[in-house]
Design a protein around this motif. Structure first.
Motif, PDB file in Angstrom:
ATOM      1  N   ASN A 118      -3.860  -4.977   2.369  1.00 24.44           N
ATOM      2  CA  ASN A 118      -2.282  -4.724   1.221  1.00 24.44           C
ATOM      3  C   ASN A 118      -2.307  -4.689   0.255  1.00 24.44           C
ATOM      4  OD1 ASN A 118      -2.683  -5.693   4.480  1.00 24.44           O
ATOM      5  ND2 ASN A 118      -0.766  -5.798   4.148  1.00 24.44           N
ATOM      6  N   ALA A 129      -0.755  -1.775  -2.094  1.00 28.77           N
ATOM      7  CA  ALA A 129       0.645  -2.755  -3.029  1.00 28.77           C
ATOM      8  C   ALA A 129       0.056  -2.641  -4.436  1.00 28.77           C
ATOM      9  CB  ALA A 129       0.668  -4.047  -3.353  1.00 28.77           C
ATOM     10  N   LEU A 189       5.068  -5.002   0.667  1.00 27.56           N
ATOM     11  CA  LEU A 189       3.892  -4.298   1.679  1.00 27.56           C
ATOM     12  C   LEU A 189       3.277  -4.965   2.630  1.00 27.56           C
ATOM     13  CD1 LEU A 189       1.164  -2.637   1.769  1.00 27.56           C
ATOM     14  CD2 LEU A 189       3.094  -2.195   0.619  1.00 27.56           C
ATOM     15  N   TYR A 219       0.837   0.740   6.248  1.00 28.59           N
ATOM     16  CA  TYR A 219       1.172   0.214   4.952  1.00 28.59           C
ATOM     17  C   TYR A 219       2.274   0.641   5.452  1.00 28.59           C
ATOM     18  CZ  TYR A 219      -4.159  -1.504   5.475  1.00 28.59           C
ATOM     19  OH  TYR A 219      -5.175  -2.110   6.073  1.00 28.59           O
ATOM     20  N   VAL A 268       6.540  -0.264   3.052  1.00 29.70           N
ATOM     21  CA  VAL A 268       7.274  -1.018   1.602  1.00 29.70           C
ATOM     22  C   VAL A 268       8.461  -1.204   3.075  1.00 29.70           C
ATOM     23  CG1 VAL A 268       8.665  -1.032  -0.084  1.00 29.70           C
ATOM     24  CG2 VAL A 268       5.994   0.576  -0.308  1.00 29.70           C
TER      25      VAL A 268
END
Length: 321
Positions: free
Chosen positions: A41, A45, A89, A250, A252
């Motif tokens: 993560n 990010a 994230l 992953y 947003v």
């Protein structure tokens, strides 16, 4: 359980056609990460944030808020002003699994959380300490059955995709392995490297770093097909646990209630980040597939995985307070 309300198709059309007329949220933007520095993560990010700042000339600060399988970071984002200035994230563990696995959450998983864009997809890797006398999944299963309760499987935290991957593996393979939660992917990998735990289901970047150290080995990947960058590593399904499949992602998120024009603008900028060849190469080298989806499509993905993992959680009987 409740899932995200899908944005009407007209919103997706707006996303595709409105250009960049909507202003970005007020700076500085904050990108929260629910795990300690160094994990998958965190890497994603910081990769996204760096290019986002270059593209938009807008400051984006990455902040690590580990704990609770990303629920602490998600809760802080959900309580923020709904203007898109606080992002998360997130991952399949924190956003698709946590609502089923935790009895109480410090936020409303539907009203408090707005999907913005998918960023990357990835298989995970079953990794063992190099000193463990097993070279493949079949040998690991034989060892676990011969030494019940002696193996510890590390994870980045309760309710994470790593944790659920382990529980699904144990359930399908019929073995007893003790789960040990940590506060992030990197700390979990460090203890496997040190031999404090014997195995983990790690993100590919974390697994690669461990292999490069010579202290761990990868036995298999969790996807249904082999990973292109690791063609000699078999899948768990082909290694003795038929039907096993886990794929991480992953993406947003931002605060629920953020105006959709702002959400769409953020999604467009993230898509522009992922269109950069250097960014795609960086993500691909870590064994992940860069992949942008708009808010509507991403919300559907989260919904689908939420329903999938709710069934697994119910079957395995996991519940956390």
């Amino acid at each position: 359980m409740a899932f995200f309300k899908i944005v009407p198709a007209v919103a997706l059309a707006l996303f595709a056609t409105q250009g960049l007329s909507q202003e970005l949220p007020p700076a500085p933007l904050r990108m929260l990460v629910g795990f300690a520095p160094g994990g998958g993560n965190d890497v994603i990010a910081r990769t996204v944030a760096t290019q986002f700042q270059i593209n938009t000339k807008t400051t984006m600060v990455v902040e690590n808020k580990p704990g609770g399988g990303s629920t602490i970071a998600t809760g802080e984002m959900a309580r923020a002003k709904p203007d898109g200035s606080v992002l998360l994230l997130g991952s399949v563990g924190g956003q698709a699994i946590a609502p089923s696995i935790y009895s109480k959450l410090p936020y409303d998983p539907v009203k408090g959380v707005q999907p913005v864009s998918l960023v990357a997809k990835s298989a995970n890797a079953l990794v063992v300490n190099a000193a463990l006398p097993v070279k493949n999944v079949q040998e690991l299963l034989a060892y676990a059955k011969a030494h019940p309760g002696e193996l510890n499987v590390a994870s980045p935290g309760n309710g994470t995709i790593s944790h659920l991957s382990a529980e699904l593996f144990k359930s399908m393979a019929g073995v007893f392995i003790t789960h040990i939660p940590y506060r992030g992917d990197a700390p979990a990998m460090q203890d496997v490297m040190a031999g404090q735990a014997q195995l983990t289901f790690a993100s590919l970047p974390s697994a690669k770093a461990g292999v490069d150290s010579g202290k761990v080995r990868i036995l298999a990947v969790t996807s249904s097909k082999r990973v292109a960058t690791m063609p000699n590593v078999p899948t768990i399904a082909e290694s003795g646990v038929p039907g096993y499949e886990v794929v991480s992602w992953y993406g947003v998120f931002t605060t629920g209630g953020t105006p959709m024009p702002t959400v769409n603008r953020l999604a467009q900028e993230i898509a522009a980040v992922l269109a950069q060849p250097a960014i795609r190469e960086t993500i691909s080298k870590q064994g992940m597939e860069p992949s942008a989806l708009g808010p509507n499509e991403f919300a559907q993905l989260v919904n689908n995985d939420s329903q999938k993992w709710e069934k697994v959680v119910r079957k395995v009987g996991i519940k956390l307070d």
